[in-house]
Design a protein around this motif. Sequence first.
Motif, PDB file in Angstrom:
ATOM      1  N   ILE A 169       7.018  -1.313  -5.519  1.00  0.00           N
ATOM      2  CA  ILE A 169       6.373  -0.416  -4.549  1.00  0.00           C
ATOM      3  C   ILE A 169       5.835   0.800  -5.300  1.00  0.00           C
ATOM      4  O   ILE A 169       4.682   1.204  -5.132  1.00  0.00           O
ATOM      5  CB  ILE A 169       7.356   0.016  -3.425  1.00  0.00           C
ATOM      6  N   LYS A 170       6.672   1.349  -6.175  1.00  0.00           N
ATOM      7  CA  LYS A 170       6.250   2.524  -6.966  1.00  0.00           C
ATOM      8  C   LYS A 170       5.028   2.185  -7.832  1.00  0.00           C
ATOM      9  O   LYS A 170       4.074   2.958  -7.899  1.00  0.00           O
ATOM     10  CB  LYS A 170       7.394   3.005  -7.871  1.00  0.00           C
ATOM     11  N   CYS A 172       2.831  -0.190  -7.402  1.00  0.00           N
ATOM     12  CA  CYS A 172       1.655  -0.534  -6.590  1.00  0.00           C
ATOM     13  C   CYS A 172       1.056   0.696  -5.912  1.00  0.00           C
ATOM     14  O   CYS A 172      -0.119   0.692  -5.566  1.00  0.00           O
ATOM     15  CB  CYS A 172       2.007  -1.607  -5.567  1.00  0.00           C
ATOM     16  N   GLN A 173       1.872   1.729  -5.729  1.00  0.00           N
ATOM     17  CA  GLN A 173       1.334   2.968  -5.150  1.00  0.00           C
ATOM     18  C   GLN A 173       0.956   3.959  -6.245  1.00  0.00           C
ATOM     19  O   GLN A 173       0.573   5.092  -5.964  1.00  0.00           O
ATOM     20  CB  GLN A 173       2.377   3.600  -4.210  1.00  0.00           C
ATOM     21  N   GLY A 174       1.058   3.531  -7.503  1.00  0.00           N
ATOM     22  CA  GLY A 174       0.783   4.416  -8.630  1.00  0.00           C
ATOM     23  C   GLY A 174      -0.676   4.361  -9.057  1.00  0.00           C
ATOM     24  O   GLY A 174      -1.578   4.155  -8.243  1.00  0.00           O
ATOM     25  N   LYS A 179      -0.874  -0.563 -10.963  1.00  0.00           N
ATOM     26  CA  LYS A 179      -1.108  -1.642  -9.999  1.00  0.00           C
ATOM     27  C   LYS A 179      -1.514  -2.920 -10.731  1.00  0.00           C
ATOM     28  O   LYS A 179      -1.071  -4.018 -10.393  1.00  0.00           O
ATOM     29  CB  LYS A 179      -2.213  -1.195  -9.018  1.00  0.00           C
ATOM     30  N   TYR A 237       2.464  -6.666   1.744  1.00  0.00           N
ATOM     31  CA  TYR A 237       2.867  -5.270   1.877  1.00  0.00           C
ATOM     32  C   TYR A 237       2.617  -4.498   0.577  1.00  0.00           C
ATOM     33  O   TYR A 237       2.190  -3.348   0.586  1.00  0.00           O
ATOM     34  CB  TYR A 237       4.345  -5.179   2.293  1.00  0.00           C
ATOM     35  N   LEU A 238       2.856  -5.161  -0.552  1.00  0.00           N
ATOM     36  CA  LEU A 238       2.625  -4.509  -1.849  1.00  0.00           C
ATOM     37  C   LEU A 238       1.133  -4.420  -2.174  1.00  0.00           C
ATOM     38  O   LEU A 238       0.725  -3.677  -3.060  1.00  0.00           O
ATOM     39  CB  LEU A 238       3.311  -5.297  -2.976  1.00  0.00           C
TER      40      LEU A 238
END
Length: 311
Positions: A169-170, A172-174, A179, A237-238
């Motif tokens: 999650i971290k 992919c949101q980075g 990503k 979701y990712l």
Amino acid sequence: EMSEEEKTFMARIEKGEKIEPKDWMPEGYRKTLIRQIGQHAHSEVVGQLPEGNWITRAPTLERKAILLAKVQDEAGHGLYLYSAAETLGISRDEMTELLHAGKMKYSSIFNYPTLNWADIGAVGWLVDGAAIMNQVALQRTSYGPYSRAMIRICKEESFHQRQGYDLLIKMCQGSPEQKAMAQDAMNRFWYPALMMFGPSDKDSVHSEQSMAWKIKINTNDELRQKFVDQTVPQAEYLGLTIPDENLVWNEERGSYDFTQPDWNEFFDVIAGNGPCNKDRMAARINAWKDGEWFREGLAAYAKKLPLRKQA
Ligand code: ACO
């Protein structure tokens, strides 16, 4: 023709009773369990290698502490499982020697390298995710010590999966680079994770007998399908793409259709020719040799203890 003992044994299996170490059991049941539990134990131990590779390079203190705890848990899982197998009349040393001689297997998945930090996330999410899918079912396996080991292992394994997903999650949101690392990890681990469930049912030599004995609760294909169905929404979701153009929801079956892994690659990897087989075995054999003086010391000390108590 079944013997009286075997009939009683099968009746107990059918009633869902657990079989315990001192109970009568068919020789094939004992051997199958030694093979499966032993392989499972070896997988936990060899499985420390791809992740151990990243302990010194974890990006933060927190991630390092999590990874250390997780890798130590895997060692613990190996130990419970060796103990469960030992109740069937084989020693841990014997199993280790069989592994080193290439006469016992460990999971195919650990013959793939961990090339970037996102791989640690993918191992937790996909590899431990696949392991749990199988192990949750094995909590109901007919052999008591194996079943009880699975109950404890599943609790720890859920934490392993969550930490992997949290890491991704971290990522992919980075940054776009982070990503991209996550997507690269997904691309490389997807099919090897699907292979963990074993060959397709038509090529699974042991499934039928193991299911009749309730050693296995589900077939390889059933668990693989459940894993795909569970994982697709998590990938969505990712924001990661599963590397399969044929992946599509099948309304009629209420499941995803997907491309099977390359089974030639699978059989090649379990025959010893995967990208890391030689490194993994060399690491285990060296660790065993390096530890010889220590095992001797422990054994000598254990011999002395009762004498000391007498004195
Ligand atoms: N990796 C290596 N070997 C495998 C794998 C795999 N992913 N899948 C199947 N095989 C081997 C089998 O061991 C068997 O070979 P053998 O006769 O030399 O032992 C052969 O391929 C044919 O397969 P099956 O007849 O389907 O074998 P089986 O009924 O044992 O099913 C399975 C395979 C599902 C892996 C089963 O053994 C099992 O549930 N094991 C316990 C779970 C386990 O080992 N998990 C490790 C995963 S990683 C982890 O937990 C850390």
